[in-house]
Design an enzyme around this catalytic site. Structure first.
Site, PDB file in Angstrom:
ATOM      1  N   PHE A 132      80.676 124.813 -49.785  1.00 51.35           N
ATOM      2  CA  PHE A 132      81.019 124.781 -48.363  1.00 51.35           C
ATOM      3  C   PHE A 132      81.273 126.220 -47.893  1.00 51.35           C
ATOM      4  CE2 PHE A 132      83.567 123.996 -44.627  1.00 51.35           C
ATOM      5  CZ  PHE A 132      83.040 122.824 -44.105  1.00 51.35           C
ATOM      6  N   ASP A 143      87.791 122.550 -55.413  1.00 48.76           N
ATOM      7  CA  ASP A 143      87.944 122.066 -54.046  1.00 48.76           C
ATOM      8  C   ASP A 143      87.648 120.562 -54.050  1.00 48.76           C
ATOM      9  OD1 ASP A 143      87.504 121.291 -51.378  1.00 48.76           O
ATOM     10  OD2 ASP A 143      86.961 123.337 -50.804  1.00 48.76           O
ATOM     11  N   ARG A 198      73.448 112.624 -43.155  1.00 48.19           N
ATOM     12  CA  ARG A 198      74.510 112.389 -44.130  1.00 48.19           C
ATOM     13  C   ARG A 198      75.282 111.134 -43.739  1.00 48.19           C
ATOM     14  NH1 ARG A 198      79.403 116.553 -45.218  1.00 48.19           N
ATOM     15  NH2 ARG A 198      79.933 115.905 -43.130  1.00 48.19           N
ATOM     16  N   TYR A 230      92.087 115.116 -43.912  1.00 52.71           N
ATOM     17  CA  TYR A 230      91.510 114.466 -42.721  1.00 52.71           C
ATOM     18  C   TYR A 230      90.168 113.800 -42.978  1.00 52.71           C
ATOM     19  CZ  TYR A 230      89.208 119.083 -42.309  1.00 52.71           C
ATOM     20  OH  TYR A 230      88.522 120.236 -42.556  1.00 52.71           O
ATOM     21  N   LYS A 231      89.644 113.908 -44.209  1.00 52.30           N
ATOM     22  CA  LYS A 231      88.369 113.253 -44.531  1.00 52.30           C
ATOM     23  C   LYS A 231      88.677 111.858 -45.085  1.00 52.30           C
ATOM     24  CE  LYS A 231      86.010 117.638 -44.779  1.00 52.30           C
ATOM     25  NZ  LYS A 231      85.640 118.798 -45.577  1.00 52.30           N
TER      26      LYS A 231
HETATM   27  C1  LIG Z   1      85.781 120.093 -45.080  1.00 57.53           C
HETATM   28  C2  LIG Z   1      85.801 121.168 -46.097  1.00 57.53           C
HETATM   29  C3  LIG Z   1      86.582 122.311 -45.906  1.00 57.53           C
HETATM   30  C4  LIG Z   1      87.326 122.503 -44.616  1.00 57.53           C
HETATM   31  O1  LIG Z   1      88.293 123.475 -44.663  1.00 57.53           O
HETATM   32  P1  LIG Z   1      89.311 123.618 -43.422  1.00 57.53           P
HETATM   33  O2  LIG Z   1      90.140 124.739 -43.773  1.00 57.53           O
HETATM   34  O3  LIG Z   1      90.009 122.301 -43.280  1.00 57.53           O
HETATM   35  O4  LIG Z   1      88.471 123.834 -42.200  1.00 57.53           O
HETATM   36  C5  LIG Z   1      86.628 123.246 -46.929  1.00 57.53           C
HETATM   37  N1  LIG Z   1      85.932 123.067 -48.067  1.00 57.53           N
HETATM   38  C6  LIG Z   1      85.149 121.972 -48.278  1.00 57.53           C
HETATM   39  C7  LIG Z   1      84.416 121.805 -49.563  1.00 57.53           C
HETATM   40  C8  LIG Z   1      85.056 121.000 -47.295  1.00 57.53           C
HETATM   41  O5  LIG Z   1      84.305 119.935 -47.486  1.00 57.53           O
END
Ligand SMILES: *Cc1c(COP(=O)(O)O)cnc(C)c1O
Length: 418
Positions: free
Chosen positions: A131, A203, A377, A228-229
């Site tokens: 990401f 992560d 997705r 939040y996911k």
């Molecule tokens: C959604 C996601 C993020 C989001 O990070 P924020 O700091 O909440 O914006 C980071 N890493 C991964 C792998 C994600 O899927």
């Protein structure tokens, strides 16, 4: 499992042991929600809880609520609810800040541990397909540290083994890839990293609440992830952070704010981190948003990750089988691994007109999302997604493709968030 009629899907729903949990979510009529991997649905309880926090705890309790409404302890209390979902122990996790910020903290902590052990280790290894924020944060830390720190990116998980060597400080990986849905073998990669003297940062944004995770059993070193996911904490709700117990006392981070201090209200001019998990905190937390996280975690307390994983694999297997059967004349290519051990709780397909296809689906009430390049997705949330919805979503996709509605100009305009 192949259930190739809608009636068979209805039967699967009737037999689904998790069926009742759907009632705990407020989902709009006419929507099939397959984007819980981006923003989880709203737990019903969140509306009343939000009203209580705003009217009573804030409105009436005012400053007293830091003590009387448990606000000060909230990061730890929620951390203890996340812990069993990720294979962590009691008092090992806190909910705080964002994933990006928590990643900065744990990467900085890991690099510092390594600098004390072997200062020649200055490379952070990750995947180019990680990401982007993860890569940006690592770049930012390397720039800040200077002194030869750098980020090395590999192009596929197969290249990780060759990339981790005597100069590697940290192997920083996302457990389930946000785009492909591919899941990595946490225990095996952690063992590889340790054998070569590197520490691991995991992560868990697309893993927490989606797949069973065993942080302690995998001997991982640091982990971070979103609420939040799949955890349904609400838009932008604070993230979580975990540090292996053996590394906790060595945990040092540059965001050394007063909430991580041993005595925050002593107003000591010198930073002195508290013992235990509160040292992962920085400053004052967003309590109204953080309070919503509990509503999502309360639902998980009524089931367990192994039951959720069983249904998740049934849903994703069914979706793949139905798309490949019913949309077989269209140029859809499966991106997500078929192998269960390598699949998260989402399915991604590539289509040359992926963006427009997804916009046409969303207009018809089937909400997934789009990721560059050409990837549509679909996230499957076993807490509230039914087998019949999988059937209906595939039928809508088939219709959008058969009728070529996605060719309409209105499906080609881009919004700020895809
Ligand atoms: C959604 C996601 C993020 C989001 O990070 P924020 O700091 O909440 O914006 C980071 N890493 C991964 C792998 C994600 O899927």
């Amino acid at each position: 499992m192949t259930a190739l009629t809608r009636e068979q899907c209805l039967l699967l729903d009737q037999q689904d042991p998790l069926r009742a949990l759907r009632d705990q979510f407020a989902l709009p009529d006419g929507v099939i929600y397959l984007d819980g991997n981006s923003l989880g649905a709203r737990p019903r309880a969140a509306a009343a809880r939000a009203a209580e926090v705003v009217s009573e705890e804030w409105g009436t309790g005012l400053i007293r609520s830091w003590n009387t409404a448990g606000w000060f302890e909230l990061p730890q209390r929620l951390g203890n609810m996340v812990a069993p979902l990720v294979g962590a122990g009691e008092n090992e996790v806190v909910v705080t800040d964002t994933t990006s910020i928590n990643l900065f903290k744990v990467l900085a902590a890991a690099v510092r541990v390594q600098a004390a052990r072997d200062p020649s280790r200055k490379v952070i290894v990750s995947e180019a397909s990680n990401f982007p924020t993860d890569l940006y944060i690592a770049q930012g830390l390397a720039d800040l540290l200077q002194q030869g720190y750098s980020l090395h990116l590999v192009n596929s998980p197969d290249e990780i083994e060759a990339a981790v060597g005597a100069d590697t400080a940290v192997l920083m990986l996302t457990h389930v890839n946000y785009k492909s849905g591919e899941m990595l073998d946490m225990a095996a990669l952690t063992e590889l990293a340790h054998a070569r003297g590197a520490l691991t940062v995991w992560d868990l944004c697309h893993s927490a609440g989606a797949v069973p995770v065993a942080l302690n059993a995998s001997k991982a070193d640091y982990a971070i992830g979103c609420t939040y996911k799949y955890l349904n904490g609400g838009p932008g709700s604070p993230a979580f952070v975990w540090v292996a117990p053996a590394l906790r006392d060595a945990f040092w981070q540059p965001l050394s704010g007063w909430w991580g201090h041993a005595a925050p209200f002593a107003m000591d001019p010198q930073y002195r981190p508290v013992d235990g998990v509160r040292r992962f905190l920085c400053g004052t937390q967003p309590i109204t948003s953080m309070a919503m996280v509990e509503c999502g975690l309360d639902v998980f307390a009524q089931t367990d990750m192994s039951a959720l994983r069983t249904k998740s694999l049934q849903l994703t297997d069914l979706f793949i089988a139905l798309v490949e059967e019913r949309c077989r004349h269209h140029p859809l290519t499966l991106v997500t691994p078929r192998e269960h051990a390598r699949r998260g709780s989402q399915v991604s397909f590539e289509h040359p007109q992926g963006y427009a296809v997804m916009q046409a689906l969303i207009e018809r009430g089937v909400i997934g999302d789009y990721r560059e390049p050409r990837i549509i997705r679909f996230g499957f949330t076993p807490l509230y997604t039914s087998f019949t919805e999988v059937w209906d979503a595939v039928e809508t996709l088939r219709d959008v493709l058969d009728t070529e509605t996605y060719r309409d100009a209105r499906f080609h305009a881009r919004g700020a968030v895809t």
